[in-house]
Write a protein that holds these residues in place. Structure first.
Motif, PDB file in Angstrom:
ATOM      1  N   PHE A  13      -3.289 -15.154 -12.098  1.00 20.90           N
ATOM      2  CA  PHE A  13      -3.010 -14.960 -10.676  1.00 20.90           C
ATOM      3  C   PHE A  13      -4.252 -15.358  -9.888  1.00 20.90           C
ATOM      4  O   PHE A  13      -5.174 -14.570  -9.701  1.00 20.90           O
ATOM      5  N   THR A  16      -7.627 -16.580  -3.134  1.00 17.41           N
ATOM      6  CA  THR A  16      -8.888 -16.360  -2.439  1.00 17.41           C
ATOM      7  C   THR A  16      -9.210 -14.865  -2.417  1.00 17.41           C
ATOM      8  O   THR A  16     -10.367 -14.471  -2.503  1.00 17.41           O
ATOM      9  N   PHE A  17      -8.157 -14.053  -2.279  1.00 15.97           N
ATOM     10  CA  PHE A  17      -8.311 -12.595  -2.259  1.00 15.97           C
ATOM     11  C   PHE A  17      -9.405 -12.189  -1.264  1.00 15.97           C
ATOM     12  O   PHE A  17     -10.403 -11.569  -1.621  1.00 15.97           O
ATOM     13  N   HIS A  21      -5.230  -7.225  -1.352  1.00 11.97           N
ATOM     14  CA  HIS A  21      -4.444  -6.216  -0.621  1.00 11.97           C
ATOM     15  C   HIS A  21      -3.353  -5.629  -1.510  1.00 11.97           C
ATOM     16  O   HIS A  21      -3.162  -6.065  -2.658  1.00 11.97           O
ATOM     17  N   HIS A  24      -0.913  -8.033  -3.216  1.00 11.54           N
ATOM     18  CA  HIS A  24      -1.396  -8.656  -4.462  1.00 11.54           C
ATOM     19  C   HIS A  24      -1.235  -7.690  -5.639  1.00 11.54           C
ATOM     20  O   HIS A  24      -0.807  -8.081  -6.727  1.00 11.54           O
ATOM     21  N   LYS A  51      -8.653 -23.899   1.414  1.00 15.45           N
ATOM     22  CA  LYS A  51      -8.954 -23.062   2.587  1.00 15.45           C
ATOM     23  C   LYS A  51     -10.055 -23.764   3.391  1.00 15.45           C
ATOM     24  O   LYS A  51     -11.095 -24.106   2.837  1.00 15.45           O
ATOM     25  N   GLY A 115       2.793 -16.911  -5.128  1.00 15.04           N
ATOM     26  CA  GLY A 115       3.782 -16.552  -4.120  1.00 15.04           C
ATOM     27  C   GLY A 115       4.542 -17.814  -3.736  1.00 15.04           C
ATOM     28  O   GLY A 115       4.023 -18.926  -3.876  1.00 15.04           O
ATOM     29  N   ASP A 117       5.122 -19.154  -1.002  1.00 16.65           N
ATOM     30  CA  ASP A 117       4.472 -19.993   0.009  1.00 16.65           C
ATOM     31  C   ASP A 117       3.561 -21.033  -0.658  1.00 16.65           C
ATOM     32  O   ASP A 117       3.443 -22.160  -0.190  1.00 16.65           O
ATOM     33  N   SER A 118       2.968 -20.666  -1.780  1.00 10.70           N
ATOM     34  CA  SER A 118       2.065 -21.588  -2.490  1.00 10.70           C
ATOM     35  C   SER A 118       2.833 -22.727  -3.171  1.00 10.70           C
ATOM     36  O   SER A 118       2.249 -23.769  -3.487  1.00 10.70           O
ATOM     37  N   ARG A 142       8.214 -14.771  -1.112  1.00 11.20           N
ATOM     38  CA  ARG A 142       7.408 -14.465   0.066  1.00 11.20           C
ATOM     39  C   ARG A 142       7.988 -15.262   1.230  1.00 11.20           C
ATOM     40  O   ARG A 142       8.450 -16.391   1.022  1.00 11.20           O
ATOM     41  N   LEU A 186       6.862  -8.433  -0.214  1.00 10.73           N
ATOM     42  CA  LEU A 186       5.764  -7.634   0.325  1.00 10.73           C
ATOM     43  C   LEU A 186       5.202  -8.326   1.556  1.00 10.73           C
ATOM     44  O   LEU A 186       4.467  -9.300   1.450  1.00 10.73           O
ATOM     45  N   VAL A 188       2.783  -8.684   3.539  1.00  7.35           N
ATOM     46  CA  VAL A 188       1.355  -8.375   3.713  1.00  7.35           C
ATOM     47  C   VAL A 188       0.578  -9.673   3.571  1.00  7.35           C
ATOM     48  O   VAL A 188       0.951 -10.531   2.778  1.00  7.35           O
ATOM     49  N   SER A 190      -3.706 -11.342   3.723  1.00  4.09           N
ATOM     50  CA  SER A 190      -5.142 -11.111   3.928  1.00  4.09           C
ATOM     51  C   SER A 190      -5.531 -11.461   5.354  1.00  4.09           C
ATOM     52  O   SER A 190      -6.393 -10.801   5.951  1.00  4.09           O
ATOM     53  N   SER A 191      -4.901 -12.505   5.916  1.00  7.57           N
ATOM     54  CA  SER A 191      -5.290 -12.895   7.289  1.00  7.57           C
ATOM     55  C   SER A 191      -4.992 -11.778   8.284  1.00  7.57           C
ATOM     56  O   SER A 191      -5.814 -11.489   9.160  1.00  7.57           O
ATOM     57  N   ARG A 194      -7.626  -9.135   7.846  1.00  5.60           N
ATOM     58  CA  ARG A 194      -8.927  -9.513   8.432  1.00  5.60           C
ATOM     59  C   ARG A 194      -8.912  -9.301   9.943  1.00  5.60           C
ATOM     60  O   ARG A 194      -9.886  -8.819  10.520  1.00  5.60           O
TER      61      ARG A 194
HETATM   62  P1  ATP Z   1      -4.355 -15.475   3.630  1.00  3.34           P
HETATM   63  O1  ATP Z   1      -3.525 -14.639   4.558  1.00  3.34           O
HETATM   64  O2  ATP Z   1      -5.823 -15.455   3.891  1.00  3.34           O
HETATM   65  O3  ATP Z   1      -3.807 -16.886   3.481  1.00  3.34           O
HETATM   66  P2  ATP Z   1      -3.013 -14.338   1.290  1.00  3.34           P
HETATM   67  O4  ATP Z   1      -2.566 -12.978   1.697  1.00  3.34           O
HETATM   68  O5  ATP Z   1      -1.966 -15.418   1.253  1.00  3.34           O
HETATM   69  O6  ATP Z   1      -4.251 -14.797   2.168  1.00  3.34           O
HETATM   70  P3  ATP Z   1      -4.269 -15.342  -1.114  1.00  3.34           P
HETATM   71  O7  ATP Z   1      -5.461 -14.775  -1.768  1.00  3.34           O
HETATM   72  O8  ATP Z   1      -4.413 -16.633  -0.407  1.00  3.34           O
HETATM   73  O9  ATP Z   1      -3.701 -14.191  -0.114  1.00  3.34           O
HETATM   74  O10 ATP Z   1      -3.058 -15.415  -2.135  1.00  3.34           O
HETATM   75  C1  ATP Z   1      -3.186 -15.507  -3.531  1.00  3.34           C
HETATM   76  C2  ATP Z   1      -1.812 -15.665  -4.120  1.00  3.34           C
HETATM   77  O11 ATP Z   1      -1.037 -14.494  -3.846  1.00  3.34           O
HETATM   78  C3  ATP Z   1      -0.993 -16.842  -3.566  1.00  3.34           C
HETATM   79  O12 ATP Z   1      -0.234 -17.416  -4.631  1.00  3.34           O
HETATM   80  C4  ATP Z   1      -0.061 -16.191  -2.556  1.00  3.34           C
HETATM   81  O13 ATP Z   1       1.139 -16.922  -2.407  1.00  3.34           O
HETATM   82  C5  ATP Z   1       0.198 -14.852  -3.231  1.00  3.34           C
HETATM   83  N1  ATP Z   1       0.483 -13.779  -2.277  1.00  3.34           N
HETATM   84  C6  ATP Z   1      -0.378 -13.212  -1.402  1.00  3.34           C
HETATM   85  N2  ATP Z   1       0.216 -12.235  -0.691  1.00  3.34           N
HETATM   86  C7  ATP Z   1       1.498 -12.195  -1.117  1.00  3.34           C
HETATM   87  C8  ATP Z   1       2.654 -11.415  -0.749  1.00  3.34           C
HETATM   88  N3  ATP Z   1       2.571 -10.492   0.215  1.00  3.34           N
HETATM   89  N4  ATP Z   1       3.823 -11.651  -1.416  1.00  3.34           N
HETATM   90  C9  ATP Z   1       3.890 -12.612  -2.379  1.00  3.34           C
HETATM   91  N5  ATP Z   1       2.840 -13.383  -2.763  1.00  3.34           N
HETATM   92  C10 ATP Z   1       1.678 -13.188  -2.140  1.00  3.34           C
END
Ligand code: ATP
Length: 226
Positions: A13, A16-17, A21, A24, A51, A115, A117-118, A142, A186, A188, A190-191, A194
């Motif tokens: 997994f 950037t973490f 949160h 994760h 990033k 997730g 989105d990735s 996500r 979920l 949630v 990181s942005s 922050r």
């Molecule tokens: P930021 O908001 O800064 O872009 P982020 O919350 O997406 O950060 P990352 O550290 O960029 O967190 O994500 C790491 C991995 O965790 C990625 O594969 C992302 O898709 C996945 N991920 C993060 N938050 C979630 C969530 N709430 N649900 C599902 N997957 C998540």
């Protein structure tokens, strides 16, 4: 190689973490249980290639993951933080990280956990074709992505994944599989966390040990009282 020939099944997994949160953590515990993995590794990126903003120093991001995981002993130590990218050249390409892990432990079966989105960015990842022949893929829902969108994205990859019915299962090349888990969602990020911290708010989705760490080290513009 048949699944039974592997010594251990490991989920990777990466992210950037910044900061880690509850999304994760919940995702990691869910994937561990649902996919019957032996271990799940959080792998903070030393220098994330995708990033384009400044991120908190690696040592802080890794320490926050370790602090959060210390609170989750029910995983039996099966969820861990790997600092492997600290020893690898930057930027942190997942292909290089997986190669390095495979050199350490050749007999393990690795699954990349992301997730949904990735999934959109995946075609841009360094040596993605070779990466997808080396690992399975576990995609977690996500942002309201549905099965058909996931199917289109997995089908557009090279090598492509081909859907196997409606059970969230796809076949790739060389016995590789992709799974889509939509039974957890979920909202949630990181942005958002922050932003809340910079406004002096206490984000509900921040694990308490991580909040304590942020406050002690005055990260993310936190100016509140410890
Ligand atoms: P930021 O908001 O800064 O872009 P982020 O919350 O997406 O950060 P990352 O550290 O960029 O967190 O994500 C790491 C991995 O965790 C990625 O594969 C992302 O898709 C996945 N991920 C993060 N938050 C979630 C969530 N709430 N649900 C599902 N997957 C998540």
């Amino acid at each position: 190689m048949a699944a039974a020939d592997y010594a251990l099944r490991i989920g990777l997994f990466g992210g950037t973490f910044d900061p880690v949160h509850q999304g994760h953590i919940a995702l990691a515990l869910h994937v561990l249980a649902r996919c019957r993995l032996d271990r799940l590794l959080f792998i903070p990126a030393l220098l994330p290639p995708h990033k384009h903003r400044r991120v908190a120093p690696y040592a802080h991001r890794a320490a926050m993951i370790e602090a959060a995981l210390a609170d989750y002993r029910q995983s039996g130590g099966r969820v861990r933080c790997s600092r492997i990218e600290e020893q690898l050249p930057a930027p942190s390409y997942t292909y290089n990280t997986v190669q390095a892990l495979m050199r350490q432990e050749a007999g393990w079966r690795y699954s990349l956990v992301i997730g949904s989105d990735s999934l959109l960015d995946l075609p841009l990842w360094h040596r993605i074709d070779e990466l997808l022949q080396a690992v399975d893929l576990i995609v977690v829902k996500r942002d309201q992505v549905d099965h058909d969108q996931v199917d289109r994205m997995l089908g557009a990859l090279a090598p492509a994944f081909v859907r196997d019915g409606d059970c969230g299962h796809w076949h790739g090349r060389d016995g590789r599989v992709a799974l889509y888990l939509d039974d957890i969602e979920l909202p949630v990020s990181s942005s958002a966390i922050r932003e809340e911290l910079a406004q002096g708010k206490v984000p509900a989705a921040l694990p308490p040990p991580v909040l304590g760490y942020v406050q002690r080290h005055q990260l993310y513009g936190w100016k509140g009282i410890v």
